[in-house]
Motif scaffolding. Structure first.
Motif, PDB file in Angstrom:
ATOM      1  N   THR A 175      53.654  68.839  35.194  1.00  0.00           N
ATOM      2  CA  THR A 175      53.592  68.403  33.793  1.00  0.00           C
ATOM      3  C   THR A 175      52.242  67.742  33.520  1.00  0.00           C
ATOM      4  O   THR A 175      51.632  67.127  34.407  1.00  0.00           O
ATOM      5  CB  THR A 175      54.721  67.401  33.472  1.00  0.00           C
ATOM      6  OG1 THR A 175      54.579  66.269  34.316  1.00  0.00           O
ATOM      7  CG2 THR A 175      56.090  68.008  33.675  1.00  0.00           C
ATOM      8  N   ARG A 213      55.270  70.715  30.118  1.00  0.00           N
ATOM      9  CA  ARG A 213      55.557  71.352  31.410  1.00  0.00           C
ATOM     10  C   ARG A 213      54.773  72.666  31.528  1.00  0.00           C
ATOM     11  O   ARG A 213      55.251  73.713  31.100  1.00  0.00           O
ATOM     12  CB  ARG A 213      57.057  71.600  31.532  1.00  0.00           C
ATOM     13  CG  ARG A 213      57.865  70.309  31.507  1.00  0.00           C
ATOM     14  CD  ARG A 213      59.347  70.576  31.335  1.00  0.00           C
ATOM     15  NE  ARG A 213      60.005  70.945  32.590  1.00  0.00           N
ATOM     16  CZ  ARG A 213      60.518  70.054  33.443  1.00  0.00           C
ATOM     17  NH1 ARG A 213      60.434  68.770  33.199  1.00  0.00           N
ATOM     18  NH2 ARG A 213      61.101  70.452  34.539  1.00  0.00           N
ATOM     19  N   ASP A 224      56.994  75.248  34.988  1.00  0.00           N
ATOM     20  CA  ASP A 224      58.317  74.720  34.650  1.00  0.00           C
ATOM     21  C   ASP A 224      59.406  75.377  35.499  1.00  0.00           C
ATOM     22  O   ASP A 224      60.144  76.232  35.034  1.00  0.00           O
ATOM     23  CB  ASP A 224      58.555  74.982  33.150  1.00  0.00           C
ATOM     24  CG  ASP A 224      59.777  74.255  32.633  1.00  0.00           C
ATOM     25  OD1 ASP A 224      60.348  73.439  33.371  1.00  0.00           O
ATOM     26  OD2 ASP A 224      60.163  74.524  31.485  1.00  0.00           O
TER      27      ASP A 224
END
Ligand code: ADP
Length: 250
Positions: A10, A15, A18
């Motif tokens: 992040t 993000r 992710d």
């Protein structure tokens, strides 16, 4: 060879990677594609130790390498190519190769003990290795050229050459083809294929040129929104509806 499990990176609250999970098989030339902003470069940087992951795990040959700094990964044979830094642009192509850290053998103390003769021998060995690399990449005619004067494609070949000075095992190449003409792109492709076949290099390649990906890469992994959407041959990826949607959405 490399297993990435549930990787997250992040930036602030965003993000960029992710929950990406993927495997890189030893001996493969794996292509990494996906629309801009998919998280490909960030994923590369986390695997190569340039960025620390927020969470998740990366292993290499079963060994946990999550968050190791680049120089430790370098010693394990995991390299990410970088553009030739500004301070190296006034050095010649051959000098650039000879400056690769870790290319020298032996400890400094050892060198001091045996004096100049040993250093001279090492330098000769390094010079011979640099010349061999230049010949392999078919850029030996550029050996005395300043790195700053090279074209984009020639610089990419030099970046590849730097990995050959330390006998890399797995090399991460980011945007090989950006601003490179077709002829040189083919030369770069040939070098990658030969390094893969003759020297057992594993490659992971981010590239937007689908002809290049199709010629070199199997499998191809497609990312979107920070995770892996699909994996397969380029033909399979191109026919994948989620992939088509991801590209259309950008
Ligand atoms: P790709 O290589 O697939 O184009 P990137 O990994 O470069 O994608 O970027 C993924 C997302 O993360 C983008 O939205 C980008 O703006 C964001 N990003 C990348 N690096 C940073 C950073 N250092 N700080 C903030 N956001 C970043």
């Amino acid at each position: 060879m490399i297993v990435v499990e549930n990787l997250v990176k992040t930036f602030g609250g965003f993000r960029a990677v992710d929950g990406a999970s993927l495997r890189i098989e030893q001996g493969s030339i794996t292509g990494l594609i996906g629309p801009n902003g998919a998280g490909k470069t960030t994923l590369f940087n986390v695997i190569a130790g340039v960025l620390k992951p927020t969470s998740g795990r990366v292993t290499m040959m079963g060994e946990d390498i999550t968050g190791l700094p680049p120089h430790e990964l370098f010693h394990k044979g995991l390299l990410r190519t970088f553009q030739i830094a500004h301070e190296f642009s006034s050095m010649t192509v051959r000098e650039n190769l000879m400056m690769v850290p870790g290319a020298q053998s032996g400890e400094t103390l050892w060198n001091a003990w045996f004096g100049r003769k040993r250093i001279a021998n090492e330098e000769r060995a390094l010079l011979a290795k640099a010349d061999e690399v230049l010949e392999f990449l078919t850029i030996d005619h550029l050996k005395d050229e300043k790195a700053g004067n090279l074209s984009g494609g020639q610089k990419k070949l030099l970046e590849l050459g730097r990995t050959m000075m330390v006998d890399a095992k797995i090399v991460f190449l980011d945007e090989v083809g950006a601003g490179v003409n077709r002829t040189l792109l083919n030369t770069i492709g040939d070098a990658i294929i030969r390094l893969n076949k003759e020297r057992n290099y594993t490659f992971v390649v981010i590239e937007h040129d689908m002809d290049f990906i199709g010629r070199l890469c199997d499998p191809v992994i497609c990312m979107a929104e920070g995770h892996v959407l699909a994996e397969g041959t380029l033909a399979e990826i191109k026919a994948n509806e989620q992939v088509i949607e991801a590209y259309l959405g950008t």
